[in-house]
Structure formats: structure tokens, C-alpha cells
Design an enzyme around this catalytic site. Sequence first.
Site, mmCIF file in Angstrom:
data_model
loop_
_atom_site.group_PDB
_atom_site.id
_atom_site.type_symbol
_atom_site.label_atom_id
_atom_site.label_comp_id
_atom_site.label_asym_id
_atom_site.label_seq_id
_atom_site.Cartn_x
_atom_site.Cartn_y
_atom_site.Cartn_z
ATOM 1 N N LYS A 22 14.324 11.358 -26.383
ATOM 2 C CA LYS A 22 14.892 12.501 -25.638
ATOM 3 C C LYS A 22 16.328 12.744 -26.087
ATOM 4 O O LYS A 22 16.724 13.865 -26.383
ATOM 5 C CB LYS A 22 14.873 12.202 -24.145
ATOM 6 C CG LYS A 22 15.767 13.099 -23.306
ATOM 7 C CD LYS A 22 15.725 12.790 -21.827
ATOM 8 C CE LYS A 22 16.677 11.730 -21.396
ATOM 9 N NZ LYS A 22 18.069 12.130 -21.230
ATOM 10 N N ASN A 23 17.114 11.655 -26.195
ATOM 11 C CA ASN A 23 18.548 11.820 -26.446
ATOM 12 C C ASN A 23 18.878 12.108 -27.899
ATOM 13 O O ASN A 23 20.041 12.247 -28.265
ATOM 14 C CB ASN A 23 19.299 10.584 -25.947
ATOM 15 C CG ASN A 23 19.255 10.512 -24.426
ATOM 16 O OD1 ASN A 23 18.869 11.486 -23.764
ATOM 17 N ND2 ASN A 23 19.599 9.377 -23.871
ATOM 18 N N CYS A 116 26.263 14.032 -11.673
ATOM 19 C CA CYS A 116 24.818 13.881 -11.433
ATOM 20 C C CYS A 116 24.650 12.605 -10.625
ATOM 21 O O CYS A 116 25.626 12.001 -10.190
ATOM 22 C CB CYS A 116 24.068 13.814 -12.759
ATOM 23 S SG CYS A 116 24.381 12.283 -13.638
ATOM 24 N N ARG A 121 30.528 12.321 -14.660
ATOM 25 C CA ARG A 121 30.211 12.876 -15.984
ATOM 26 C C ARG A 121 31.241 13.926 -16.444
ATOM 27 O O ARG A 121 30.912 15.074 -16.710
ATOM 28 C CB ARG A 121 28.807 13.477 -16.006
ATOM 29 C CG ARG A 121 27.718 12.641 -15.406
ATOM 30 C CD ARG A 121 27.383 11.368 -16.152
ATOM 31 N NE ARG A 121 26.807 11.549 -17.445
ATOM 32 C CZ ARG A 121 25.490 11.692 -17.680
ATOM 33 N NH1 ARG A 121 24.675 11.747 -16.669
ATOM 34 N NH2 ARG A 121 25.044 11.840 -18.900
ATOM 35 N N ASP A 306 21.257 2.716 -20.312
ATOM 36 C CA ASP A 306 20.039 3.418 -19.902
ATOM 37 C C ASP A 306 18.889 2.479 -19.607
ATOM 38 O O ASP A 306 17.917 2.880 -18.963
ATOM 39 C CB ASP A 306 19.593 4.414 -20.992
ATOM 40 C CG ASP A 306 20.561 5.578 -21.097
ATOM 41 O OD1 ASP A 306 20.499 6.307 -22.094
ATOM 42 O OD2 ASP A 306 21.402 5.727 -20.182
ATOM 43 N N ARG A 398 11.727 13.925 -16.511
ATOM 44 C CA ARG A 398 12.792 14.493 -17.373
ATOM 45 C C ARG A 398 12.863 13.694 -18.683
ATOM 46 O O ARG A 398 13.216 14.234 -19.717
ATOM 47 C CB ARG A 398 14.145 14.397 -16.667
ATOM 48 C CG ARG A 398 14.446 15.426 -15.615
ATOM 49 C CD ARG A 398 15.894 15.321 -15.203
ATOM 50 N NE ARG A 398 16.730 15.054 -16.345
ATOM 51 C CZ ARG A 398 17.712 14.160 -16.383
ATOM 52 N NH1 ARG A 398 17.980 13.443 -15.297
ATOM 53 N NH2 ARG A 398 18.429 13.970 -17.458
HETATM 54 C C1 EPZ Z 1 24.533 10.131 -23.280
HETATM 55 O O1 EPZ Z 1 25.194 10.717 -22.164
HETATM 56 C C2 EPZ Z 1 23.078 10.005 -22.872
HETATM 57 N N1 EPZ Z 1 22.519 11.329 -22.589
HETATM 58 C C3 EPZ Z 1 22.966 9.142 -21.614
HETATM 59 O O2 EPZ Z 1 21.592 8.987 -21.318
HETATM 60 C C4 EPZ Z 1 23.559 7.763 -21.925
HETATM 61 O O3 EPZ Z 1 23.522 6.973 -20.750
HETATM 62 C C5 EPZ Z 1 25.002 7.927 -22.403
HETATM 63 O O4 EPZ Z 1 25.052 8.818 -23.542
HETATM 64 C C6 EPZ Z 1 25.625 6.599 -22.809
HETATM 65 O O5 EPZ Z 1 24.851 6.013 -23.809
HETATM 66 C C7 EPZ Z 1 22.131 12.101 -23.630
HETATM 67 O O6 EPZ Z 1 22.259 11.725 -24.788
HETATM 68 C C8 EPZ Z 1 21.524 13.425 -23.277
HETATM 69 P P1 EPZ Z 1 28.956 9.519 -22.751
HETATM 70 P P2 EPZ Z 1 26.736 11.230 -22.321
HETATM 71 O O7 EPZ Z 1 29.677 10.765 -23.051
HETATM 72 O O8 EPZ Z 1 26.917 11.814 -23.661
HETATM 73 C C9 EPZ Z 1 32.684 9.067 -19.865
HETATM 74 C C10 EPZ Z 1 19.680 8.984 -19.968
HETATM 75 O O9 EPZ Z 1 19.366 8.275 -19.006
HETATM 76 N N2 EPZ Z 1 33.101 10.370 -20.422
HETATM 77 O O10 EPZ Z 1 28.814 8.477 -23.813
HETATM 78 O O11 EPZ Z 1 27.049 12.057 -21.139
HETATM 79 C C11 EPZ Z 1 31.494 9.236 -18.922
HETATM 80 O O12 EPZ Z 1 31.943 9.567 -17.627
HETATM 81 C C12 EPZ Z 1 21.097 9.515 -20.067
HETATM 82 O O13 EPZ Z 1 18.920 9.301 -20.920
HETATM 83 C C13 EPZ Z 1 34.363 10.871 -20.087
HETATM 84 O O14 EPZ Z 1 35.117 10.255 -19.351
HETATM 85 O O15 EPZ Z 1 27.489 9.838 -22.223
HETATM 86 C C14 EPZ Z 1 30.848 7.896 -18.950
HETATM 87 O O16 EPZ Z 1 31.548 7.026 -18.084
HETATM 88 C C15 EPZ Z 1 21.957 9.144 -18.876
HETATM 89 N N3 EPZ Z 1 34.743 12.084 -20.592
HETATM 90 C C16 EPZ Z 1 31.080 7.417 -20.387
HETATM 91 O O17 EPZ Z 1 32.150 8.229 -20.899
HETATM 92 C C17 EPZ Z 1 33.924 12.805 -21.420
HETATM 93 O O18 EPZ Z 1 34.345 13.890 -21.882
HETATM 94 C C18 EPZ Z 1 29.854 7.569 -21.270
HETATM 95 O O19 EPZ Z 1 29.602 8.918 -21.407
HETATM 96 C C19 EPZ Z 1 32.652 12.282 -21.739
HETATM 97 C C20 EPZ Z 1 32.262 11.061 -21.241
#
Ligand code: EPZ
Length: 426
Positions: A22-23, A116, A121, A306, A398
Site C-alpha cells: 500500500k505504502n 488521524c 501527523r 506499522d 484500507r
Molecule cells: C508513512 O507515513 C506511512 N504511510 C505510515 O504507514 C508509516 O507508519 C510512516 O510512514 C512511518 O514509517 C504511508 O506511507 C502512506 P512520517 P508518514 O512522515 O509519511 C512526524 C500505515 O499504517 N512528521 O515518516 O506520514 C510524524 O508526526 C501508515 O500504513 C512531522 O513531524 O510518516 C511522525 O511522528 C501509518 N512533520 C513521524 O514524523 C512532518 O512534516 C513519522 O512520520 C512529517 C512527519
Amino acid sequence: MSEYIIEGGNRLYGECGVQGAKNSALPILAATLLCEGKSDIYNCPELLDVDATANILMHLGCVVSRSGHRVTVCADSASGTEIPEPLMREMRSSVIFLGAILARNKRVRLSTPGGCEIGLRPIDLHLDAMRKLGAVVSEEYGNIECTAPDGLKGATVSLSFPSVGATENIIIAASTAKGTTTVINAAREPEISDLADFLNGCGAKISGAGQGTVVIEGVKRLNGSSHSVITDRIAAATYMAAAAATGGNVRLVNIIPAHIGPMIDLFEEAGCKIRTDCRSVNIEAPKLLKSVKMIRTMPYPGFPTDIQAPIGAMLTKAKGTSVIIETIFENRFKYIGELIRFGAKIRADGRMAVIEGVPVLHGARVRTTDLRGGAALIVAGLASEGETVITDIKHIERGYESPEKTLAALSGKIRRIDNDGSEKSD
Ligand code: EPZ
């Protein structure tokens, strides 16, 4: 409301394949927006999030056609620059369209995806990166507008956190920017490499994906191409957790063992025998799992956040006490409240969960709180004595393609009941 009905207490055994990631599919489908002509994306999982992504592409003016696991996108007439709030709310990861729309049409307007179930996020890293690439970004009352009338320009972007989504947005936006972009402290997840492989197949010049520094040399145009999405490492590890929780013996084929490396060590610490070859993994679990001293979720190649929930469910019947530290998201233990209904002895305090293994779990009626928390309930239901009913399963659908079919292929006793009480047929 559709439900899963599970008859627990049965060992999982046998062999099955695993869905496409998915990701990986979501950012790759967003990136097709930058390509001239048709892109054929194969091994796309049939998920609600892929449906939402296709809806956004069509809203932007793309022609999208689907046949099974293939999604074909032609973006030639995609002049849209806005993602309306209802579509943003349908899938918070639609922020992945930010870089693609901005790079293609020099303007993008979307509402903040908002938090969410698992956390706030924020997208500050995404927006700061777009500013570095030359965009003017305004944010007010939850609406974001980015404009780059002269187009985007290459820059060096140093991420304070290796954000997966921010890394993906930068790679996509920089692919057709003027000049070269260097991303420092980039996310290293396999899905980043898969995105880069797709874009390079379209004529992009991206190097270093999957490492901490990625270099993108902007090109004038990208041509649509064919690409097959990698296997979903999180779905694979989820089914391994289900096998381990039931004392099972399961072989998953067509997967990439290197991508589940961090999880293999954990399954072995819990007493499972793991055998891998180039495209498969076999997990053979003991009747009674051992507890795992400490699991700390980290960015790849660390232990993935995840898979934390399904593993937590698996450990509720292990011998001894296990500890999980969730370092990535601030609210990823919501599933624990539901696990307790099975008789699990598990408590969470902030970023830490302590799981005291119990000899037996009993089937329960439980509600899905989020995608991976829902997967945890399936694992717990399979490991429990008696019947489990899981409601609100749209969260699970999802990210998992027909889990009831995959688990039934492994002799799991699980049925999907539709709103009107009918069972889902092929
Ligand atoms: C991706 O989310 C994945 N989703 C998530 O999978 C996964 O848990 C996550 O990466 C971490 O591996 C998709 O790829 C669609 P991040 P993403 O930006 O990109 C903080 C699932 O279950 N952050 O690496 O949103 C954020 O709050 C989903 O399949 C900021 O502070 O993850 C979090 O604490 C859930 N500012 C951390 O970084 C930003 O601008 C990780 O977020 C962006 C992120």
C-alpha cells in the site's frame, strides 16, 4: 457495518502470497501525475486507500482504468490543482499529491490532512521542503496553498526527521525541477526505493534512494511507464504474527526477505524458526512463544511502527513480560483497550506498553480503532478460544486486501459479513 467473524484456536499452516505494498502504490500513483502518456502500475493491492487515490487522480483530470491489480493512469489532461476537503479527509496520506501537483501545474491547494487515529501527523517538513524548492507556501484556517509560477528549482533539503512522506514529496517534486536536489537525512524505507525505481523508469535521474542521502537531477519530462509494486512487508509481517500467535507453520511466497529483516530477529527471539530463500519466508512457531524484552519502533531499517500492534497482539500469550516503546507516533496504542476484552494483560503509559503474557485468550466482540490496530484484533481473535466479532473493519480494508481470504488459505477460520448479513463472495 461489515464485520469479521473469527473462530479462534486453530493453528495457521500452509502457503500463500502477499499483496502489493500500500505504502508504495500510493506515492507511485501520485507520481504518475508528472508523466506524459500512460503509466501501467501492476501488483497494486485492491484497497480502500488505492480507491481513494484513484478518485483523487480522476478529480485532477486523469483518466484512470483498473483491472484487478493493474491501475493504468493517463495524466495528459490533468490540469487540476486542488484536492477538495472531502477527498483529503477520505485518506490523510493524500498529502503525497502535494509535490506532484505543484511540480506539474505550479500550484496546489489542499486542506491540511489533519490528524488521524494514531497521531497529529503534521506536514511541516513537507511544506518547508517545498519552500526550499522555490514554492511560496501559505497556510490559513487549515487550507494550504503552494505556488511556484517559475517552476521548482533544485536545492539541498536537510530533514530534521527522516519523514517517509516528506522524502517522497521531495523526490517527486524535484524529479522535474530545474537543477539538482539533495535530500539529507532522507527516509530509507523500501517504498522510497520503489518510488525512485518507478520514476527512473519514466526517465528521472534519482540516485541514493534507500540510503540517507538522495540526489535528484531534474529532467525536462517524464514518460509514463510500466512498474510492478513491491510486496507489502507490513502485510507479510502481519500474517507471520498471526501464524506465530497460533503456533502455526506458514510459508509466505513472493516476498522480499530483506525488507522484513528487522522483524525476523524479533520472531526468532520469541522462539520461532525462520527459514528464508530469495523470494519466500517460512515461519514455524512453538506452542508457547517467549516474551520479547524490548521492542523499540524506529525508522527503517529499524523495527517498523506499522507492525507494532500486530506484534503486541501476538505477545499477549507469550511466556513472560514484553515491553514495546513506540517512538514514531504519539497515539499508537489505542488497540490495547480492545485487546483487554480478550483477557490480555497489557497496559500502556505514554510511549510504552507492557504486555504480561497470559495462558489463554477468550474470543470477544471488539471494535477496530485504526488500520494496524485492527490487524492486531484479527491476530488476537485467531489466537483466542471461541468466537470473535470485529466491527468497523473498513479501517482494516484500507490497508489489507481481503485478509479473510489470505487467512482462510492458511486454514484460519474467519468470515467477512457484509452490512446486510451476507458473506462477501468473489
Ligand atoms: C508513512 O507515513 C506511512 N504511510 C505510515 O504507514 C508509516 O507508519 C510512516 O510512514 C512511518 O514509517 C504511508 O506511507 C502512506 P512520517 P508518514 O512522515 O509519511 C512526524 C500505515 O499504517 N512528521 O515518516 O506520514 C510524524 O508526526 C501508515 O500504513 C512531522 O513531524 O510518516 C511522525 O511522528 C501509518 N512533520 C513521524 O514524523 C512532518 O512534516 C513519522 O512520520 C512529517 C512527519
